[in-house]
Design a protein around this motif. Structure first.
Motif, PDB file in Angstrom:
ATOM      1  N   GLU A  24      -6.465 -13.926   0.077  1.00 26.51           N
ATOM      2  CA  GLU A  24      -6.502 -12.750   1.726  1.00 26.51           C
ATOM      3  C   GLU A  24      -4.982 -12.728   2.017  1.00 26.51           C
ATOM      4  O   GLU A  24      -5.026 -11.652   2.612  1.00 26.51           O
ATOM      5  N   ILE A  25      -4.206 -13.557   1.842  1.00 26.45           N
ATOM      6  CA  ILE A  25      -2.669 -13.440   2.312  1.00 26.45           C
ATOM      7  C   ILE A  25      -2.221 -12.249   1.466  1.00 26.45           C
ATOM      8  O   ILE A  25      -1.832 -11.432   1.954  1.00 26.45           O
ATOM      9  N   VAL A  26      -2.331 -12.280   0.236  1.00 28.78           N
ATOM     10  CA  VAL A  26      -2.000 -11.301  -0.830  1.00 28.78           C
ATOM     11  C   VAL A  26      -2.564 -10.147  -0.267  1.00 28.78           C
ATOM     12  O   VAL A  26      -2.198  -8.887  -0.346  1.00 28.78           O
ATOM     13  N   GLU A  27      -4.081  -9.860  -0.074  1.00 33.85           N
ATOM     14  CA  GLU A  27      -4.632  -8.666   0.407  1.00 33.85           C
ATOM     15  C   GLU A  27      -4.130  -7.909   1.545  1.00 33.85           C
ATOM     16  O   GLU A  27      -3.677  -6.918   1.704  1.00 33.85           O
ATOM     17  N   LEU A  28      -3.823  -8.895   2.535  1.00 32.35           N
ATOM     18  CA  LEU A  28      -3.224  -8.261   3.810  1.00 32.35           C
ATOM     19  C   LEU A  28      -1.845  -7.977   3.595  1.00 32.35           C
ATOM     20  O   LEU A  28      -1.552  -6.716   4.023  1.00 32.35           O
TER      21      LEU A  28
END
Length: 265
Positions: A24-28
């Motif tokens: 999720e961190i990478v996605e954001l």
């Protein structure tokens, strides 16, 4: 246009119950596409892990290890050139790093930091070390960013602090137990830096914690900052807090983003 982003990702993106937020961190981050990314709370991120994380994002990492807490890092997107990079060699509770980048307007000094959450007096010492690094910057363009765990001196924090549990309220009070401790941010402003969010943010860009992830140590507060030298501030076009979607649960902090009129050189 150069996009600068700071974000505390909370315990390296992994929680005590085993849940993993790193995708999720990478996605954001990938959606925001920062050119300069300041990350805090990189628990479990040694050089190898950070390199792999940075590769997923197309960024080059510069890590600053921690004495007592968690590492921080500044990540840079090519074709920005790194002219110099090193941790600040002071005993921060967490860490701080310095990266100098080449831009079309001269050297840009980036200072990414995570100040102690526990003591206003110790934050006051840590911020003096940051100011010394600002004064040693090789050019007129400087940005200081990160989770400063500090309140700003331009806001009345009385009602806000009254809603915190006493053990967490003490972190943000002076020794008299009543006065909000705004010294850390005040010292940075007194050194000539501009609070970019206050100067250029929208009317709804107030707090940076907590997200839906919550946390008893927070009420709606602004603890994350981007501050710039006057020459840097003159080139800022927008500052915003990233909210909604994955930002609501990828960490307990929201990312803070500034758009700066600079180009790689």
């Amino acid at each position: 246009m150069l996009r600068v982003m700071t974000w505390n990702i909370r315990t390296g993106g992994r929680d005590g119950d085993g849940s993993d937020r790193r995708d999720e961190i990478v996605e954001l981050i990938d959606a925001q596409r920062p050119d300069v990314l300041l990350l805090q709370e990189l628990r479990g991120f040694d050089d190898r892990v950070l390199a792999g994380f940075a590769d997923r994002l197309g960024l080059r990492p510069h890590r600053a290890p921690s004495c007592l807490g968690q590492p921080v890092a500044v990540l840079v997107r090519p074709p920005l050139r790194t002219l110099a990079a090193a941790p600040l060699r002071r005993p921060f509770h967490h860490a701080a790093g310095r990266v100098v980048l080449g831009t079309d307007a001269g050297a840009l000094t980036v200072l990414g930091a995570h100040l102690t959450p526990y003591s206003g007096g110790w934050r006051r010492v840590e911020v003096d070390w940051l100011v010394r690094a600002v004064r040693r910057a090789p050019g007129e363009l400087t940005v200081v960013g990160g989770d400063l765990n500090a309140l700003d001196p331009a806001t009345d924090h009385t009602e806000q602090l009254s809603r915190l549990q006493p053990r967490y309220r003490r972190r943000h009070l002076r020794r008299d137990g009543r006065t909000a401790d705004t010294r850390a941010v005040g010292v940075l402003l007194g050194a000539g830096l501009v609070d970019l969010q206050r100067a250029f943010g929208g009317p709804d860009d107030g707090h940076t914690v907590p997200t839906w992830h919550g946390g008893a140590e927070f009420v709606a507060m602004r603890l994350d900052y981007l501050l710039g030298s006057p020459a840097l501030a003159a080139r800022v076009r927008e500052v915003r807090v990233v909210r909604g979607g994955v930002a609501e649960h990828a960490s307990d902090h929201y990312p803070l983003v500034a758009e700066v009129e600079l180009k790689p050189a």
